[in-house]
Motif scaffolding. Structure first.
Motif, PDB file in Angstrom:
ATOM      1  N   LEU A 282      43.124  39.009  35.008  1.00 30.81           N
ATOM      2  CA  LEU A 282      43.661  38.958  36.365  1.00 30.81           C
ATOM      3  C   LEU A 282      45.090  39.471  36.408  1.00 30.81           C
ATOM      4  O   LEU A 282      45.950  39.017  35.643  1.00 30.81           O
ATOM      5  CB  LEU A 282      43.614  37.528  36.890  1.00 30.81           C
ATOM      6  N   VAL A 283      45.334  40.395  37.311  1.00 26.44           N
ATOM      7  CA  VAL A 283      46.678  40.893  37.587  1.00 26.44           C
ATOM      8  C   VAL A 283      47.034  40.496  39.013  1.00 26.44           C
ATOM      9  O   VAL A 283      46.303  40.816  39.952  1.00 26.44           O
ATOM     10  CB  VAL A 283      46.743  42.421  37.430  1.00 26.44           C
ATOM     11  N   THR A 284      48.144  39.807  39.152  1.00 30.04           N
ATOM     12  CA  THR A 284      48.619  39.392  40.471  1.00 30.04           C
ATOM     13  C   THR A 284      50.012  39.959  40.679  1.00 30.04           C
ATOM     14  O   THR A 284      50.910  39.703  39.869  1.00 30.04           O
ATOM     15  CB  THR A 284      48.652  37.865  40.589  1.00 30.04           C
TER      16      THR A 284
ATOM     17  N   SER B 244      42.885  41.883  27.868  1.00 31.72           N
ATOM     18  CA  SER B 244      43.989  40.928  27.899  1.00 31.72           C
ATOM     19  C   SER B 244      45.219  41.592  28.495  1.00 31.72           C
ATOM     20  O   SER B 244      45.241  42.816  28.696  1.00 31.72           O
ATOM     21  CB  SER B 244      44.293  40.425  26.483  1.00 31.72           C
ATOM     22  N   GLY B 245      46.231  40.776  28.771  1.00 28.39           N
ATOM     23  CA  GLY B 245      47.505  41.311  29.231  1.00 28.39           C
ATOM     24  C   GLY B 245      47.798  41.101  30.698  1.00 28.39           C
ATOM     25  O   GLY B 245      48.880  41.471  31.172  1.00 28.39           O
ATOM     26  N   GLY B 246      46.850  40.549  31.427  1.00 27.71           N
ATOM     27  CA  GLY B 246      47.089  40.296  32.834  1.00 27.71           C
ATOM     28  C   GLY B 246      48.112  39.196  33.046  1.00 27.71           C
ATOM     29  O   GLY B 246      48.509  38.501  32.111  1.00 27.71           O
TER      30      GLY B 246
ATOM     31  N   GLY C 170      57.294  45.861  39.327  1.00 24.70           N
ATOM     32  CA  GLY C 170      57.296  45.559  37.912  1.00 24.70           C
ATOM     33  C   GLY C 170      56.213  46.299  37.146  1.00 24.70           C
ATOM     34  O   GLY C 170      55.498  47.146  37.693  1.00 24.70           O
ATOM     35  N   SER C 171      56.114  45.954  35.868  1.00 34.83           N
ATOM     36  CA  SER C 171      55.182  46.626  34.969  1.00 34.83           C
ATOM     37  C   SER C 171      54.379  45.613  34.158  1.00 34.83           C
ATOM     38  O   SER C 171      54.831  44.492  33.916  1.00 34.83           O
ATOM     39  CB  SER C 171      55.942  47.531  33.993  1.00 34.83           C
ATOM     40  N   LEU C 172      53.194  46.044  33.762  1.00 38.02           N
ATOM     41  CA  LEU C 172      52.349  45.283  32.850  1.00 38.02           C
ATOM     42  C   LEU C 172      51.580  46.271  31.990  1.00 38.02           C
ATOM     43  O   LEU C 172      51.300  47.388  32.430  1.00 38.02           O
ATOM     44  CB  LEU C 172      51.335  44.423  33.603  1.00 38.02           C
ATOM     45  N   ARG C 173      51.216  45.843  30.790  1.00 41.34           N
ATOM     46  CA  ARG C 173      50.335  46.639  29.964  1.00 41.34           C
ATOM     47  C   ARG C 173      49.092  45.828  29.628  1.00 41.34           C
ATOM     48  O   ARG C 173      49.204  44.748  29.035  1.00 41.34           O
ATOM     49  CB  ARG C 173      51.002  47.109  28.675  1.00 41.34           C
ATOM     50  N   LEU C 174      47.960  46.338  30.016  1.00 40.03           N
ATOM     51  CA  LEU C 174      46.688  45.718  29.676  1.00 40.03           C
ATOM     52  C   LEU C 174      46.159  46.322  28.383  1.00 40.03           C
ATOM     53  O   LEU C 174      46.364  47.506  28.109  1.00 40.03           O
ATOM     54  CB  LEU C 174      45.666  45.923  30.795  1.00 40.03           C
ATOM     55  N   SER C 175      45.476  45.491  27.626  1.00 38.91           N
ATOM     56  CA  SER C 175      44.833  45.944  26.395  1.00 38.91           C
ATOM     57  C   SER C 175      43.358  45.580  26.445  1.00 38.91           C
ATOM     58  O   SER C 175      42.971  44.585  27.068  1.00 38.91           O
ATOM     59  CB  SER C 175      45.461  45.279  25.164  1.00 38.91           C
ATOM     60  N   CYS C 176      42.556  46.369  25.778  1.00 39.77           N
ATOM     61  CA  CYS C 176      41.127  46.082  25.667  1.00 39.77           C
ATOM     62  C   CYS C 176      40.724  46.374  24.231  1.00 39.77           C
ATOM     63  O   CYS C 176      40.737  47.534  23.798  1.00 39.77           O
ATOM     64  CB  CYS C 176      40.338  46.932  26.638  1.00 39.77           C
TER      65      CYS C 176
ATOM     66  N   TYR D  89      44.420  51.024  26.258  1.00 39.40           N
ATOM     67  CA  TYR D  89      45.521  50.402  26.997  1.00 39.40           C
ATOM     68  C   TYR D  89      45.582  50.945  28.418  1.00 39.40           C
ATOM     69  O   TYR D  89      45.160  52.062  28.697  1.00 39.40           O
ATOM     70  CB  TYR D  89      46.855  50.692  26.308  1.00 39.40           C
ATOM     71  N   LEU D  90      46.157  50.146  29.285  1.00 44.03           N
ATOM     72  CA  LEU D  90      46.482  50.598  30.630  1.00 44.03           C
ATOM     73  C   LEU D  90      47.914  50.157  30.915  1.00 44.03           C
ATOM     74  O   LEU D  90      48.168  48.968  31.115  1.00 44.03           O
ATOM     75  CB  LEU D  90      45.532  50.032  31.672  1.00 44.03           C
TER      76      LEU D  90
END
Length: 125
Positions: A120-122, A6-8, A15-21, A79-80
């Motif tokens: 999905l990360v855009t 999740s987190g996309g 910018g920044s994003l943090r993905l979680s699994c 996390y990513l």
């Protein structure tokens, strides 16, 4: 092991994003975890990996210095953290797990046994 990424989302370049699994099961700490991505029309590629205890990490050259992989074994989550995002980072990101016999982060993609569904990360320019 079942994995739920999740987190996309949509983010502007820079910018920044943090993905979680999140992983199910009680043996999460036995697995090395990896993040992979697949852009439209391209093959899935390695992004980052972390050993079962979190002591070893490994990154693709394209993300080194911008992305950070981490894990919380108490929460069964990896996390990513992605910063300085570029349009070429646009892809579906997958988390994956491989039984970690060597406390290593350097397993080939085809060694990973379990895969999440992708998020999905855009990145817009």
């Amino acid at each position: 092991v079942q994995l739920q990424a999740s987190g996309g989302g949509l983010v502007q370049a820079g910018g920044s994003l943090r993905l979680s699994c999140a992983a199910s099961g009680r043996t999460f700490s036995s697995y090395a975890m990896g993040w992979f991505r697949q852009a439209p029309g391209k093959e899935r590629e390695f992004v980052a990996a972390i050993s079962r205890g979190g002591t070893s990490t490994f990154y693709a050259d394209s993300v080194k210095g911008r992305f950070t992989i981490s894990r919380d074994n108490a929460k069964n989550t990896v996390y990513l953290q992605m910063t300085s995002l570029k349009p070429e980072d646009t892809a579906v990101y997958y988390c994956a797990a491989v039984r970690d016999l060597f406390d290593s982060s350097r397993y080939p993609q085809n060694a990973y046994d379990y895969w999440g569904q992708g998020t999905l990360v855009t990145v817009s320019s």
